[in-house]
Design an enzyme around this catalytic site. Structure first.
Site, PDB file in Angstrom:
ATOM      1  N   CYS A   1       0.828  -1.215   0.000  1.00 25.25           N
ATOM      2  CA  CYS A   1       0.000   0.000   0.000  1.00 25.25           C
ATOM      3  C   CYS A   1       0.864   1.268   0.000  1.00 25.25           C
ATOM      4  O   CYS A   1       1.551   1.526  -0.972  1.00 25.25           O
ATOM      5  CB  CYS A   1      -0.984  -0.038   1.159  1.00 25.25           C
ATOM      6  SG  CYS A   1      -2.355   1.106   0.934  1.00 25.25           S
TER       7      CYS A   1
ATOM      8  N   HIS B   1      -3.930  -5.537  -0.573  1.00 22.30           N
ATOM      9  CA  HIS B   1      -3.533  -6.088   0.726  1.00 22.30           C
ATOM     10  C   HIS B   1      -3.601  -7.621   0.747  1.00 22.30           C
ATOM     11  O   HIS B   1      -4.661  -8.181   1.017  1.00 22.30           O
ATOM     12  CB  HIS B   1      -4.412  -5.497   1.831  1.00 22.30           C
ATOM     13  CG  HIS B   1      -4.116  -4.052   2.067  1.00 22.30           C
ATOM     14  ND1 HIS B   1      -3.170  -3.629   2.974  1.00 22.30           N
ATOM     15  CD2 HIS B   1      -4.585  -2.937   1.461  1.00 22.30           C
ATOM     16  CE1 HIS B   1      -3.095  -2.302   2.942  1.00 22.30           C
ATOM     17  NE2 HIS B   1      -3.943  -1.856   2.034  1.00 22.30           N
TER      18      HIS B   1
ATOM     19  N   GLU C   1      -2.556  -9.519   2.933  1.00 26.80           N
ATOM     20  CA  GLU C   1      -2.610 -10.038   4.305  1.00 26.80           C
ATOM     21  C   GLU C   1      -4.017 -10.197   4.865  1.00 26.80           C
ATOM     22  O   GLU C   1      -4.187 -10.766   5.934  1.00 26.80           O
ATOM     23  CB  GLU C   1      -1.790  -9.122   5.233  1.00 26.80           C
ATOM     24  CG  GLU C   1      -2.386  -7.742   5.517  1.00 26.80           C
ATOM     25  CD  GLU C   1      -2.060  -6.692   4.456  1.00 26.80           C
ATOM     26  OE1 GLU C   1      -1.763  -7.058   3.300  1.00 26.80           O
ATOM     27  OE2 GLU C   1      -2.120  -5.490   4.777  1.00 26.80           O
TER      28      GLU C   1
END
Lengths: 387, 187
Positions: free
Chosen positions: B78, B165, B167
């Protein structure tokens, strides 16, 4: 019924695992495989999953389910062992725990009581912003778990403190402080300075601090007053809800599958001032949403959402009820699917279920509510609760 | 193997720590002011965060030192992805159309980070800024409908950047992307 056994587990290196899965049917059904994931935390999940699949498809599915589960190494037994010894080192005398009867705080309570036994007192606060029948249910739960429960009726105190308050952050701060003042009183009675809380990762992440932006001040972290007489212990702060549930199941806690419910409760499901009257409206609407969704789940019309509730909006719109003009408030229904609460997608609830909820809400709440909407926002950009 | 997560104040920094932990890696969240000489891990994940790349890039602490002095694999997520591009003379700025939540990602070319993944899959985003252009020291690895540069690879060192993202639970193949990154760290 397929019986799976896992044989020949060979750790080729520390990230690679070879496995063979077979059932008790003909030999040709033997499965071989390998995966780069490195351990098998919970074979039972795979067995449970595989039962659901048709025989013809089972092998492909077993492979998938094994892959899915092979990267889930949260081990409740190790965690419990480690935390018990940590808590024993920290708390020499007595302690109180803030316990709402939800999954996080009840799990923290059971874990802590395993460490310090009857030196722990569980304090349950009726804030006036609880759901229908919740005080009774929680009382029964905490008595059953033998956590030395103490029940505090603080309804008037909370209602008074939130009079005229509209800003969601102010609400959360006031609620956070009120909670602490109650716990300080109870801790004093117990002659302890330790307050155990069931804080989990999203609580402190979203509360922000330093470089991290404040998304919302969770009452148990960002909402804590600057001056307080308690030392806070948070044994679950590195875990997320899915891990808490695993831990709760391991500890055989009856509320392990209960949906999340925020500490500030219905006060943050009322947009605008959280008056006792508004609380009654949203309490009834939440009860209807819960009941209808749980019925639909039981009748296999839909999967169980991660969280589902109603929000009362201060938006008035025109309607017609019994040939008479109506001008009432709006209820928003919110239901989401999530694993850890950090990302979420809105639940795709069947229209017939939504319709049933809508009709029941407007019929029950008559002159109070004449419009119902469904929230179709994911997180991000929305959060799960509206405030 | 040890891989640190550098905290840029993201909502999902702790998720990166969790994913690494689940993949059997020794991991720790460290502040982004940690001097580069103290970094003794085999790889580094730079988290996302609230700082705006145009006006608040100093809030990313020692990130430019890591990029200048370290040679271990780095996965920049990001705002750190934007910083990676900017640090090596790319252009960054406010996104014309920001992306929040579910977005379809399209992989542009074969690469180590997306190895074994389909050409298109759904990822989750949360960004107001974006990378506008990169120099020829970079390869663009993926794009989405509203963001042309969703993933980059720096050709001179094993540095990777992703705007989305990997994750979070809702991103498809997130674990696989981390595993691919860890394979690079293990080399």
């Amino acid at each position: 019924m397929v019986v799976l056994a896992l044989i020949n587990i060979l750790l080729a290196n520390y990230t690679e695992l070879k496995f063979r899965v077979f059932d008790n049917f003909p030999k040709k059904k033997l499965l071989k495989g390998r995966t780069k994931f490195f351990r098998i935390p919970n074979l039972n999940s795979d067995i449970r999953l595989s039962r659901k699949f048709k025989f013809a498809k089972e092998h492909a599915k077993i492979k998938i389910s094994l892959k899915r589960y092979l990267i889930m190494p949260f081990e409740p037994e190790k965690f419990v062992e480690k935390k018990i010894s940590e808590i024993q080192k920290l708390i020499k005398g007595k302690a109180v725990i803030a316990c709402s009867g939800g999954v996080d705080s009840t799990t923290a309570a059971v874990l802590t009581s395993k460490a310090i036994g009857s030196r722990l007192t569980a304090v349950f606060v009726d804030t006036g912003y609880l759901r229908k029948n919740e005080p009774e249910n929680v009382k029964e739960l905490l008595k059953g778990l033998q956590l030395n429960p103490r029940f505090v009726d603080a309804k008037e105190e909370f209602y008074e403190a939130l009079k005229g308050v509209v800003d969601p952050e102010k609400k959360r701060m006031i609620i956070g402080e009120k909670f602490i003042r109650v716990f300080e009183r109870e801790a004093k009675k117990e002659k302890t300075e330790y307050l155990v809380q069931g804080t989990i990762a999203p609580d402190w992440i979203e509360s922000g601090g330093a470089l991290r932006d404040t998304i919302k001040s969770h009452h148990n972290v960002g909402g804590l007053p600057k001056e307080m007489k308690l030392k806070i212990i948070e044994p679950l702060r590195d875990l997320y809800k899915d891990e808490i549930r695993k831990l709760a199941r391991y500890l055989k806690i009856p509320v392990s599958e209960k949906q999340p419910y925020p500490g500030p409760g219905l006060a943050i499901r009322i947009i605008g001032e959280a008056t006792p009257e508004a609380t009654d409206i949203v309490r009834e609407a939440c009860a209807i949403v819960e009941e209808e969704i749980e019925n639909a789940v039981k009748n296999k019309k839909m999967g169980k959402p991660w969280q589902y509730f109603a929000v009362l909006l201060p938006v008035k719109t025109v309607g017609v009820q019994g040939d008479v003009r109506a001008y009432g408030n709006t209820i928003a229904i919110r239901a989401v699917h999530s694993i850890d609460g950090m990302t979420a997608e809105y639940s795709k609830i069947p229209n017939e279920v939504l319709e049933k909820i809508s009709v029941k809400i407007t019929n029950t709440l008559r002159d109070k509510v004449n419009r119902v909407v469904y929230d179709i926002t994911n997180k991000p950009p929305g959060t799960i609760e509206w405030e | 193997m040890k891989v640190y997560v550098v905290d840029n104040g993201g909502q999902w920094t702790h998720r990166e720590w969790r994913v690494l932990k689940y993949l059997g890696v020794d991991t720790e969240i460290i502040p982004n002011t940690t001097p580069w000489k103290q970094i003794d891990s085999e790889g580094l994940v730079l988290s996302g965060g609230a700082p705006r790349i145009g006006t608040e890039s100093t809030k990313l602490g020692a990130t430019s030192e890591y990029l200048a002095n370290l040679n271990i694999p780095i996965l920049a997520i990001c705002v750190a992805h934007q910083f990676l591009a900017m640090n090596f003379n790319g252009e960054v700025g406010q996104a014309e159309i920001p992306e929040y939540g579910k977005v379809e990602l399209e992989v542009d070319c074969d690469n180590e980070l997306f190895q074994g993944l389909p050409k298109k899959f759904y990822v989750w985003e949360s960004h107001n800024d974006e990378v506008k252009s990169v120099t020829k020291d970079f390869t663009v690895l993926a794009h989405s409908e509203n963001c042309r540069i969703q993933a980059i690879k720096y050709m001179k060192k094993p540095f990777y950047g992703v705007q989305f993202h990997p994750e979070v639970e809702h991103t498809q193949y997130g674990y696989k992307i981390f595993k691919n990154f860890l394979a690079l760290c293990r080399k």
